[in-house]
Scaffold this active site. Structure first.
Site, PDB file in Angstrom:
ATOM      1  N   ASP A   1       0.842  -1.206   0.000  1.00  0.00           N
ATOM      2  CA  ASP A   1       0.000   0.000   0.000  1.00  0.00           C
ATOM      3  C   ASP A   1       0.876   1.255   0.000  1.00  0.00           C
ATOM      4  OD1 ASP A   1      -2.529  -1.563   0.549  1.00  0.00           O
ATOM      5  OD2 ASP A   1      -1.350  -2.060   2.325  1.00  0.00           O
TER       6      ASP A   1
ATOM      7  N   GLU B   1       2.115  -6.624  -5.138  1.00  0.00           N
ATOM      8  CA  GLU B   1       1.714  -5.794  -6.289  1.00  0.00           C
ATOM      9  C   GLU B   1       2.862  -4.948  -6.839  1.00  0.00           C
ATOM     10  OE1 GLU B   1      -2.117  -3.974  -6.232  1.00  0.00           O
ATOM     11  OE2 GLU B   1      -1.435  -2.189  -7.297  1.00  0.00           O
TER      12      GLU B   1
HETATM   13  O1  TRH Z   1       4.671  -6.052   0.703  1.00  0.00           O
HETATM   14  P1  TRH Z   1       3.759  -6.680  -0.266  1.00  0.00           P
HETATM   15  O2  TRH Z   1       3.429  -8.083  -0.018  1.00  0.00           O
HETATM   16  O3  TRH Z   1       2.437  -5.846  -0.360  1.00  0.00           O
HETATM   17  C1  TRH Z   1       1.166  -6.431  -0.460  1.00  0.00           C
HETATM   18  C2  TRH Z   1       0.539  -6.277  -1.776  1.00  0.00           C
HETATM   19  O4  TRH Z   1       0.558  -4.966  -2.228  1.00  0.00           O
HETATM   20  C3  TRH Z   1      -0.867  -6.782  -1.728  1.00  0.00           C
HETATM   21  O5  TRH Z   1      -1.484  -6.625  -2.970  1.00  0.00           O
HETATM   22  C4  TRH Z   1      -1.595  -6.000  -0.682  1.00  0.00           C
HETATM   23  O6  TRH Z   1      -2.892  -6.405  -0.581  1.00  0.00           O
HETATM   24  C5  TRH Z   1      -0.892  -6.195   0.613  1.00  0.00           C
HETATM   25  O7  TRH Z   1       0.439  -5.763   0.511  1.00  0.00           O
HETATM   26  C6  TRH Z   1      -1.566  -5.424   1.703  1.00  0.00           C
HETATM   27  O8  TRH Z   1       4.419  -6.611  -1.722  1.00  0.00           O
HETATM   28  P2  TRH Z   1       4.628  -5.399  -2.747  1.00  0.00           P
HETATM   29  O9  TRH Z   1       3.342  -4.904  -3.272  1.00  0.00           O
HETATM   30  O10 TRH Z   1       5.601  -5.868  -3.718  1.00  0.00           O
HETATM   31  O11 TRH Z   1       5.278  -4.253  -1.878  1.00  0.00           O
HETATM   32  C7  TRH Z   1       6.582  -4.330  -1.409  1.00  0.00           C
HETATM   33  C8  TRH Z   1       7.271  -2.989  -1.499  1.00  0.00           C
HETATM   34  O12 TRH Z   1       8.517  -3.064  -0.831  1.00  0.00           O
HETATM   35  C9  TRH Z   1       7.573  -2.572  -2.933  1.00  0.00           C
HETATM   36  O13 TRH Z   1       7.378  -1.173  -3.054  1.00  0.00           O
HETATM   37  C10 TRH Z   1       9.048  -2.888  -3.093  1.00  0.00           C
HETATM   38  C11 TRH Z   1       9.545  -2.603  -1.707  1.00  0.00           C
HETATM   39  N1  TRH Z   1      10.804  -3.243  -1.318  1.00  0.00           N
HETATM   40  C12 TRH Z   1      11.864  -2.429  -0.978  1.00  0.00           C
HETATM   41  O14 TRH Z   1      11.764  -1.194  -1.077  1.00  0.00           O
HETATM   42  N2  TRH Z   1      13.024  -3.001  -0.535  1.00  0.00           N
HETATM   43  C13 TRH Z   1      13.196  -4.342  -0.456  1.00  0.00           C
HETATM   44  O15 TRH Z   1      14.274  -4.822  -0.077  1.00  0.00           O
HETATM   45  C14 TRH Z   1      12.089  -5.172  -0.839  1.00  0.00           C
HETATM   46  C15 TRH Z   1      12.245  -6.675  -0.775  1.00  0.00           C
HETATM   47  C16 TRH Z   1      10.908  -4.591  -1.253  1.00  0.00           C
END
Ligand code: TRH
Length: 381
Positions: free
Chosen positions: A17, A273
């Site tokens: 989010d 996402e």
């Molecule tokens: O963290 P998530 O599992 O988020 C999820 C999804 O958005 C899902 O649809 C939603 O319903 C739920 O949250 C509440 O995965 P996502 O979307 O990939 O978000 C991770 C964020 O973290 C993304 O912006 C990339 C960032 N990230 C970093 O900045 N540094 C890191 O080392 C890693 C591994 C990720």
């Protein structure tokens, strides 16, 4: 300065989010000259993605965006011209009342979750009637014509391609993480929820004829890693060798550094996402751990994307990718599915770039939002 935009983000769990809204806020400010405020109810999640933000504050001015803690007792502020409630979060009552009290009413948008399902194009842009003369619309990101598109900064693909063509830049980045690439090793990044498919996959990688280096930013997958390694805990910065597999536990990276990680790897396991979209822009094959929904609703979402992504692939390559993604999400054997992927790896690697190029021909999500606002203003005029 152009119009003023407010984005409200309620952190449900994880980082998706805030990951999406912080990225969108930066792009609206940087590329469209907008005055953007991002309201987040859990600043800790924001601080994790943006380590340069000082802890213990209630607001930050970063990358041209005002980021504010959104407290339970929200003090009324002057509403912006465009108001985005991300992922159907509920706006503060006093803020909605102030929106309704404005002489020129703001445009109110509900930015929805990303899905490749067919119904999305039919719902994108539909109005959601509101009391008080306010106009609210659904805004759906997506992969096809008639949806709101994907977040993609204007310079993202040129920057990615320049990085991938520059061996020294990649080496410098990996050095900064303490990674020495082994000659000929496949580099894989891993970001996932708890996953029963991890052990059979790591067994396959450890027993393979060729070397793999697995780069794992800290997160929910660590307990599964510990179990497979037979250790109680993992030290950040540590590495472990089993057979032909070398594992490295990285810190959780800033968002820009996480892009560099995806661009550096031959294959990326991602989730949720935002990382799912960033891995597509990396132009390399990816493995999606989808966020699980009640009653298995996520399977429709997973298969809809696979149908879309695999549309132009040969049947054997499509079948290999589908089997791998299904196994990773709990239906099938990861060891066998990985062998199937390897047999199609070249084709799937070419396809990853072709998919990225095709997606990049469509307007990006930030530009589509700005255009939606313009169209709305001209209809109202
Ligand atoms: O963290 P998530 O599992 O988020 C999820 C999804 O958005 C899902 O649809 C939603 O319903 C739920 O949250 C509440 O995965 P996502 O979307 O990939 O978000 C991770 C964020 O973290 C993304 O912006 C990339 C960032 N990230 C970093 O900045 N540094 C890191 O080392 C890693 C591994 C990720």
């Amino acid at each position: 300065m152009g119009a003023r935009w407010d984005i409200f983000c309620s952190v449900v769990d994880n980082y998706g989010d805030i990951g999406v809204t912080w990225r969108l806020a930066r792009q609206l400010a940087a590329e469209h000259g907008l005055a953007v405020r991002l309201w987040v109810d859990e600043p800790a999640a924001f601080l994790r993605l943006c380590p340069q933000a000082a802890a213990g504050q209630e607001s930050w001015l970063l990358a041209g965006v005002e980021v504010h803690h959104w407290p339970k007792d929200f003090l009324a502020v002057e509403p912006a011209d465009v108001v985005i409630e991300a992922f159907a979060c509920t706006l503060p009552e006093n803020y909605v009342a102030a929106m309704a009290a404005r002489a020129s009413k703001p445009l109110w948008l509900n930015l929805e979750y990303l899905s490749a399902e067919d119904w999305v194009a039919g719902c994108h842009g539909l109005p959601s009637p509101q009391p008080g003369g306010l106009q609210k619309f659904f805004f759906f990101p997506g992969f096809t014509e008639g949806t709101g598109g994907l977040l993609r900064e204007a310079d993202l693909l040129p920057r990615r391609r320049a990085f991938q063509a520059d061996g020294a830049a990649r080496q410098a980045f990996l050095d900064s993480l303490g990674i020495q690439p082994l000659a000929g090793a496949r580099l894989i990044s891993l970001f996932a929820y708890e996953n029963a498919g991890l052990a059979p996959w790591l067994d396959a990688l450890a027993g393979a004829g060729e070397a793999t280096q697995l780069l794992v930013p800290r997160g929910r997958i660590e307990a599964d890693l510990c179990r497979w390694l037979g250790v109680d805990s993992l030290e950040e910065g540590g590495s472990w060798r089993r057979g032909n597999l070398q594992l490295h536990l990285l810190p959780f990276l800033s968002q820009p550094d996480y892009d560099l990680l995806l661009w550096s790897c031959d294959f990326n396991a991602i989730r949720g996402e935002d990382s799912f979209v960033r891995a597509q822009w990396a132009g390399r094959p990816l493995l999606w751990h989808i966020y699980q929904q009640e009653e298995g609703a996520h399977w429709d979402k997973l298969d809809a994307f696979l149908d879309c992504y695999c549309g132009s692939l040969s049947p054997p390559a499509a079948a290999a990718l589908k089997a791998l993604w299904h196994a990773w999400n709990g239906q099938g054997d990861m060891g066998a599915a990985w062998a199937g992927f390897l047999a199609q790896e070249n084709r799937l690697t070419e396809h990853a770039e072709a998919w990225c190029v095709a997606q990049a021909t469509r307007p990006d999500l930030a530009a589509a939002l700005v255009q939606f606002h313009r169209n709305w203003l001209s209809c109202a005029a």
